[in-house]
Design an enzyme around this catalytic site. Structure first.
Site, short mmCIF file in Angstrom:
data_model
loop_
_atom_site.label_atom_id
_atom_site.label_comp_id
_atom_site.label_asym_id
_atom_site.label_seq_id
_atom_site.Cartn_x
_atom_site.Cartn_y
_atom_site.Cartn_z
NE ARG A 50 0.03 8.55 6.11
CZ ARG A 50 0.01 8.60 7.44
NH1 ARG A 50 1.01 9.17 8.08
NH2 ARG A 50 -0.96 8.08 8.11
CE LYS A 62 -6.47 2.30 7.30
NZ LYS A 62 -5.46 2.99 6.49
CD GLU A 103 -2.54 1.31 2.67
OE1 GLU A 103 -2.78 0.26 3.31
OE2 GLU A 103 -2.89 2.44 3.07
CB THR A 129 -3.25 8.51 2.31
OG1 THR A 129 -2.20 7.68 2.79
CG2 THR A 129 -3.51 9.58 3.36
O1 LIG Z 1 -1.84 6.90 5.60
C1 LIG Z 1 -2.87 6.26 5.66
O2 LIG Z 1 -3.66 6.17 4.73
C2 LIG Z 1 -3.27 5.54 6.84
O3 LIG Z 1 -4.26 4.91 6.79
C3 LIG Z 1 -2.51 5.56 8.05
C4 LIG Z 1 -1.76 4.28 8.24
O4 LIG Z 1 -2.58 3.19 7.96
C5 LIG Z 1 -1.26 4.18 9.60
O5 LIG Z 1 -0.57 5.34 9.93
C6 LIG Z 1 -0.35 3.03 9.81
O6 LIG Z 1 -0.28 2.89 11.17
P1 LIG Z 1 1.00 2.47 11.96
O7 LIG Z 1 1.34 1.08 11.56
O8 LIG Z 1 0.59 2.59 13.39
O9 LIG Z 1 2.08 3.45 11.59
#
Ligand SMILES: O=C(O)C(=O)C[C@H](O)[C@H](O)COP(=O)(O)O
Length: 208
Positions: free
Chosen positions: A46, A129, A42, A69
């Protein structure tokens, strides 16, 4: 070969959530993950290099590349045209429902409450999700949702680690988990692709 969202989710125990800061990191990173058995990637929007990274990573043999995102409807067609075969959003809005349907890009929408699960299902989404998974209630929340809403399948994401992933993967309504722990920023910056392959191997071993 067109894969359904459920097939994509079942391909990988863990979907790495990737942010590309330097375009030249995209291909070696994808190769390192695939070498470790992690094929579903994925790539988030960002950073400004997201679409370019999707285009490059889609050419890596074995990689199944999606876009993350997704928060605006206009991003769907651009991501699909760049080669994304699925999309992930942190939440669901009526504009995103329309964009998913008109673009044909299979969408894994984010939800955080039972009401959001039900609204997503009414719009035709049964693979969701849970985001942010741990702050939303984690394993306890997913087990509780399974009672009244057993026909939805989740990819919980947000706050999950190599140590906690197996607790999520053991749940009946979880097909895979998402997380950023396979792609540490320092390893990417240093070009330490072997470390990424080791992290991917450990993650792909979670459900073997
Ligand atoms: O950027 C996106 O679209 C998101 O959905 C956020 C990510 O899924 C989370 O930031 C991952 O989470 P961590 O594994 O805790 O770092």
């Amino acid at each position: 070969m067109t894969m359904t969202l459920l097939e994509i989710m079942r391909t990988s125990s863990v979907i790495p959530v990737i942010a590309i800061d330097e375009p030249e990191h995209a291909v070696p990173l994808a190769r390192a993950l695939v070498a470790g058995g992690i094929r579903v990637l994925e790539v988030t929007l960002r950073t400004k290099h997201g679409l370019e990274a999707i285009r490059a990573m889609s050419e890596v043999p074995g990689a199944i590349v999606g876009v993350g995102t997704l928060t605006r409807p206009e991003e769907f067609v651009a991501a699909r045209d760049a080669g994304a075969v699925f999309g992930v959003s942190p939440g669901l809005t009526s504009a995103l429902v329309a964009a998913a349907k008109s673009s044909g890009l299979p969408l894994l929408p984010g939800v955080m409450t039972p009401g959001e699960v039900m609204a997503a299902r009414e719009n035709g989404f049964q693979q969701l999700k849970l985001f942010p998974a741990v702050p939303a209630g984690g394993v306890g929340m997913l087990s509780a949702i399974y009672g009244p809403l057993p026909d939805v399948t989740f990819c919980p994401t947000g706050g999950i680690s190599q140590e906690t992933a197996s607790q999520f993967l053991a749940l009946k309504n979880v097909a895979c988990v998402g997380g950023s722990w396979l792609t540490p920023k320092d390893a990417i910056a240093a070009g330490n692709w072997d470390r990424i392959t080791e992290l991917a191997k450990a993650a792909s071993g979670l459900r073997s």
